[in-house]
Design an enzyme around this catalytic site. Structure first.
Site, PDB file in Angstrom:
ATOM      1  N   CYS A  92       0.823  -1.211   0.000  1.00  0.00           N
ATOM      2  CA  CYS A  92       0.000   0.000   0.000  1.00  0.00           C
ATOM      3  C   CYS A  92       0.857   1.262   0.000  1.00  0.00           C
ATOM      4  O   CYS A  92       0.542   2.247  -0.669  1.00  0.00           O
ATOM      5  CB  CYS A  92      -0.944   0.002   1.204  1.00  0.00           C
ATOM      6  SG  CYS A  92      -0.121   0.214   2.803  1.00  0.00           S
ATOM      7  N   HIS A 380      -2.230   1.228   7.276  1.00  0.00           N
ATOM      8  CA  HIS A 380      -2.481   1.257   5.835  1.00  0.00           C
ATOM      9  C   HIS A 380      -2.241   2.662   5.310  1.00  0.00           C
ATOM     10  O   HIS A 380      -2.559   3.654   5.973  1.00  0.00           O
ATOM     11  CB  HIS A 380      -3.930   0.843   5.565  1.00  0.00           C
ATOM     12  CG  HIS A 380      -4.280   0.698   4.118  1.00  0.00           C
ATOM     13  ND1 HIS A 380      -3.590  -0.107   3.251  1.00  0.00           N
ATOM     14  CD2 HIS A 380      -5.266   1.277   3.371  1.00  0.00           C
ATOM     15  CE1 HIS A 380      -4.134  -0.044   2.047  1.00  0.00           C
ATOM     16  NE2 HIS A 380      -5.147   0.796   2.087  1.00  0.00           N
ATOM     17  N   ASN A 402      -7.905   4.736  -2.681  1.00  0.00           N
ATOM     18  CA  ASN A 402      -7.356   3.514  -2.116  1.00  0.00           C
ATOM     19  C   ASN A 402      -6.701   2.675  -3.212  1.00  0.00           C
ATOM     20  O   ASN A 402      -6.785   2.999  -4.397  1.00  0.00           O
ATOM     21  CB  ASN A 402      -8.465   2.721  -1.414  1.00  0.00           C
ATOM     22  CG  ASN A 402      -7.931   1.775  -0.364  1.00  0.00           C
ATOM     23  OD1 ASN A 402      -6.725   1.692  -0.126  1.00  0.00           O
ATOM     24  ND2 ASN A 402      -8.817   1.034   0.275  1.00  0.00           N
TER      25      ASN A 402
END
Length: 461
Positions: A92, A380, A402
């Site tokens: 991520c 994250h 995202n």
């Protein structure tokens, strides 16, 4: 005789009354009786117990009063094109960092949808992390195996998680390539088995280096990295040193075709000096504000620098984040994404779930207490792209791009209330031009050095 004694001891234990004798501080029979009376078996308690027998806690805790989808209008939004997907990997941080850069590249060069090759950067990330680990083993070879730093190294030889420091170190050292020049492979999108193989090999190498003569460790390390490189090529492909790329504009018209190296491609289409142009800003109420901190080993490249961050009150971070978005600049953003996330709608809101009513208890810990007790921490990274400000310039909600694919959340994005931002947002990475002078001045101070095992600095995945 020993067998007989063991049998007699076991028999004595089995014949003793349950909880008849409890060591001080243990649960004795009287205490257990009082504890049992805490469950009265009321109709309400039985209804909850029956429901929990076959339904998830999150489903039963959904707050029906908060089901309406929040407004998706934002007063300020950075234009972006396309949603990326990290698949079953811990990248991520890399997707986020490259998404920040691609938003800039698309805007400045009038491009259609575009992606950098995450696989290209992943390859060198794993190679550099392997070297960081092996050199760390060499640097600590005179310490015992149970030394805290040696133990931490052996527990964390390599993974594909990371921080923005990895993006800045890797891109400035190795450049970037378009996704077409080094596409994803099965292993790049499903990294768990590859990481286990690399970790096993690196731990084997660690013991060998600790036993090696000092004059030979450098040559042995190079041979080990040669083997790691071969494994990485097998899994991810070989990184290109030169490639051809055709540039198109938004309407699909060809603009140019040229050959590039990864470094010349970056210099041509992005060109920002990542290692000096960005500042990490943290909101950690468990530590003093307006202090600078450095995290040991918080880097992906051995010859890079540990990442620094400035700890600030949440309102200062909001001011900087809003200024960046209003100027059309996306930001690297880290948070505890699993808390109060409604995956179906893509909404992050503390009011999404009512655990207190479901279990008949309260959960009063604030952000500081959650950090101190390991109940919350950054897990994250995403790309902060929008804020909705009211008439007084106060934020109502925020939105992040995202890297879980276009089908997740709201069109691939997550929308968070400002209340959620307060409680579960931990850090942003801002361009220096958006950071006020009084905060930049703090970077001149000697930072407080924190150990790599600090709970706030687990790798973001």
């Amino acid at each position: 005789m020993k067998r007989l004694l063991r049998w007699l001891t076991a028999a004595a234990l089995l014949s003793a009354p349950l909880l008849a004798v409890a060591q001080a501080g243990g649960i004795d029979e009287a205490m257990l009786g009082r504890i049992r009376r805490g469950y009265a078996g009321t109709p309400e308690q039985r209804a909850v117990r029956n429901a929990l027998a076959s339904t998830s806690i999150a489903t039963l805790a959904i707050n029906a009063e908060n089901l309406a989808m929040c407004d998706t209008h934002f007063s300020h939004r950075v234009p972006t094109v396309g949603i990326t997907n990290q698949k079953s990997s811990g990248r991520c941080w890399l997707f986020t960092g490259l998404n920040v850069l691609r938003a800039q590249m698309i805007r400045e060069h009038d491009l259609p949808a575009f992606e950098f090759s995450q696989n290209y950067c992943s390859f060198f990330d794993l190679l550099e992390k392997s070297n960081l680990f092996l050199q760390g083993i060499i640097d600590t070879r005179d310490r015992p195996l149970d030394d805290r730093t040696v133990e931490w190294l052996l527990k964390h030889p390599v993974s594909d998680g990371g921080q923005f420091t990895g993006v800045s170190n890797l891109v400035m050292k190795y450049g970037v390539v378009p996704k077409s020049a080094m596409p994803e492979t099965f292993q790049s999108e499903n990294t768990a088995q590859m990481a286990r193989i690399l970790s096993l090999k690196l731990r084997e190498y660690a013991l060998a280096l600790r036993a090696e003569k000092p004059a030979r460790t450098a040559a042995r390390k190079e041979a080990m990295l040669t083997e790691i490189y071969r494994i990485l090529v097998s899994c991810l492909g070989e990184p290109p040193t030169e490639f051809e790329w055709t540039r198109y504009d938004k309407s699909g018209r060809k603009v140019s075709t040229a050959r590039y190296t990864p470094k010349s491609f970056y210099d041509t289409f992005v060109g920002a000096q990542l290692e000096s142009n960005y500042v990490m800003l943290m909101n950690d109420p468990s530590r003093p504000y307006y202090k600078v901190y450095e995290i040991e080993f918080d880097r992906h490249v051995y010859d890079g620098e540990n990442w620094l961050y400035v700890n600030l009150p949440i309102e200062r971070l909001k001011e900087i984040a809003a200024a960046s978005i209003k100027a059309g600049t996306a930001m690297y953003f880290s948070c505890d994404v699993g808390k109060f996330l409604d995956r179906a709608s893509g909404r992050l809101d503390p009011a999404n779930f009512d655990y207190e009513s479901l279990f008949g208890t309260s959960f009063p810990m604030d952000k500081k207490a959650r950090i101190e007790t390991f109940a919350s921490g950054s897990s994250h990274a995403m790309t902060l792209i929008a804020v909705d400000l009211d008439e007084a310039e106060r934020p109502r909600k925020w939105m992040v791009e995202n890297s879980w694919g276009a089908a997740s959340g709201w069109q691939g994005n997550l929308i968070m209330t400002d209340e959620w931002f307060d409680e579960y947002m931990f850090r942003i990475v801002a361009e220096r031009r958006f950071v006020p002078a009084d905060i930049l001045k703090l970077l001149d101070e000697k930072p407080v050095l924190l150990p790599p095992w600090d709970p706030m600095f687990a790798a973001e995945e």
